[in-house]
Scaffold this motif. Structure first.
Motif, mmCIF file in Angstrom:
data_model
loop_
_atom_site.group_PDB
_atom_site.id
_atom_site.type_symbol
_atom_site.label_atom_id
_atom_site.label_comp_id
_atom_site.label_asym_id
_atom_site.label_seq_id
_atom_site.Cartn_x
_atom_site.Cartn_y
_atom_site.Cartn_z
ATOM 1 N N UNK A 130 -8.510 15.280 19.496
ATOM 2 C CA UNK A 130 -9.327 15.507 18.293
ATOM 3 C C UNK A 130 -10.041 16.826 18.489
ATOM 4 N N UNK A 131 -9.757 17.755 17.601
ATOM 5 C CA UNK A 131 -10.292 19.108 17.760
ATOM 6 C C UNK A 131 -11.077 19.529 16.536
ATOM 7 N N UNK A 132 -12.179 20.212 16.815
ATOM 8 C CA UNK A 132 -12.994 20.774 15.747
ATOM 9 C C UNK A 132 -13.444 22.168 16.154
ATOM 10 N N UNK A 133 -13.411 23.075 15.184
ATOM 11 C CA UNK A 133 -13.983 24.409 15.328
ATOM 12 C C UNK A 133 -15.094 24.498 14.286
ATOM 13 N N UNK A 134 -16.326 24.560 14.732
ATOM 14 C CA UNK A 134 -17.471 24.543 13.828
ATOM 15 C C UNK A 134 -17.668 25.946 13.250
ATOM 16 N N UNK A 135 -17.693 26.028 11.917
ATOM 17 C CA UNK A 135 -17.896 27.327 11.267
ATOM 18 C C UNK A 135 -19.265 27.434 10.599
ATOM 19 N N UNK A 136 -19.952 26.310 10.391
ATOM 20 C CA UNK A 136 -21.317 26.318 9.854
ATOM 21 C C UNK A 136 -21.976 24.987 10.207
ATOM 22 N N UNK A 137 -23.273 25.014 10.401
ATOM 23 C CA UNK A 137 -24.008 23.785 10.668
ATOM 24 C C UNK A 137 -23.912 23.338 12.115
ATOM 25 N N UNK A 138 -24.173 22.026 12.298
ATOM 26 C CA UNK A 138 -24.185 21.449 13.636
ATOM 27 C C UNK A 138 -23.559 20.060 13.607
#
Length: 179
Positions: free
Chosen positions: A105-113
């Protein structure tokens, strides 16, 4: 920048190199993307049109394709969550269930937290607090879940191997205690 909180001890780990070293030991990928590539008007926007979502994805096209090539991901999308998201409370209840997947499970955060809660065989559960620029991949078959932090706002790129995305297999783990 990501920060770790080990739940059993309360210990905190900060600084990119320290966080990366800790996550490497857990077989959790952690990278940083250059957020200056994201247009200013999208940096703190959490309700996005389809065109704005496409603009965010286009801003990180090179990084997404590089990550996909290295790790076998086939498709990706963008998720945007905030208090304006319909049924946000129901979504959060679903998210906040310990589970596993048969792929990363992968996420790249571009805004927020946001925050991943991950189980380690050695130390139990630990939190990975993420912010814009942080990229994380939780290995397949690892107990975890992802949720929002107190600000309740996030935009993140998600990558998948299977075209239908991740299938969550809920785990009833007596070791997990909601903090």
């Amino acid at each position: 920048m990501a920060e770790i909180r080990i739940r059993n001890t309360g210990e905190r780990i900060s600084g990119f190199e320290n966080v990366k070293a800790f996550l490497d030991k857990q077989n959790v990928l952690h990278e940083r993307w250059d957020m200056s590539k994201l247009p200013e008007h999208l940096r703190e926007k959490f309700v996005l049109t389809d065109e704005e979502k496409a603009e965010v994805l286009a801003s990180f096209d090179e990084e997404i394709k590089d990550l996909a090539a290295r790790r076998g991901y086939q498709i990706w999308d963008l998720i945007s969550l905030s208090d304006q998201t319909p049924n946000i409370e129901e979504l959060l209840k679903k998210f906040e269930q310990v589970h596993t997947h048969t792929e990363d499970e992968i996420r790249a955060i571009t805004a927020g937290k946001g925050i991943f809660i991950i189980k380690s065989d050695e130390i139990g559960y630990f939190d990975v607090e993420l912010e814009a620029g942080d990229v994380i991949s939780v290995p397949e078959n690892t107990n975890h879940f992802f949720t929002l932090m107190d600000n309740r706002q996030i935009v993140a790129v998600r990558l998948f191997i299977e075209k239908d995305g991740w299938i969550a297999y809920n785990v009833d783990d007596p070791e997990y205690v909601k903090a």
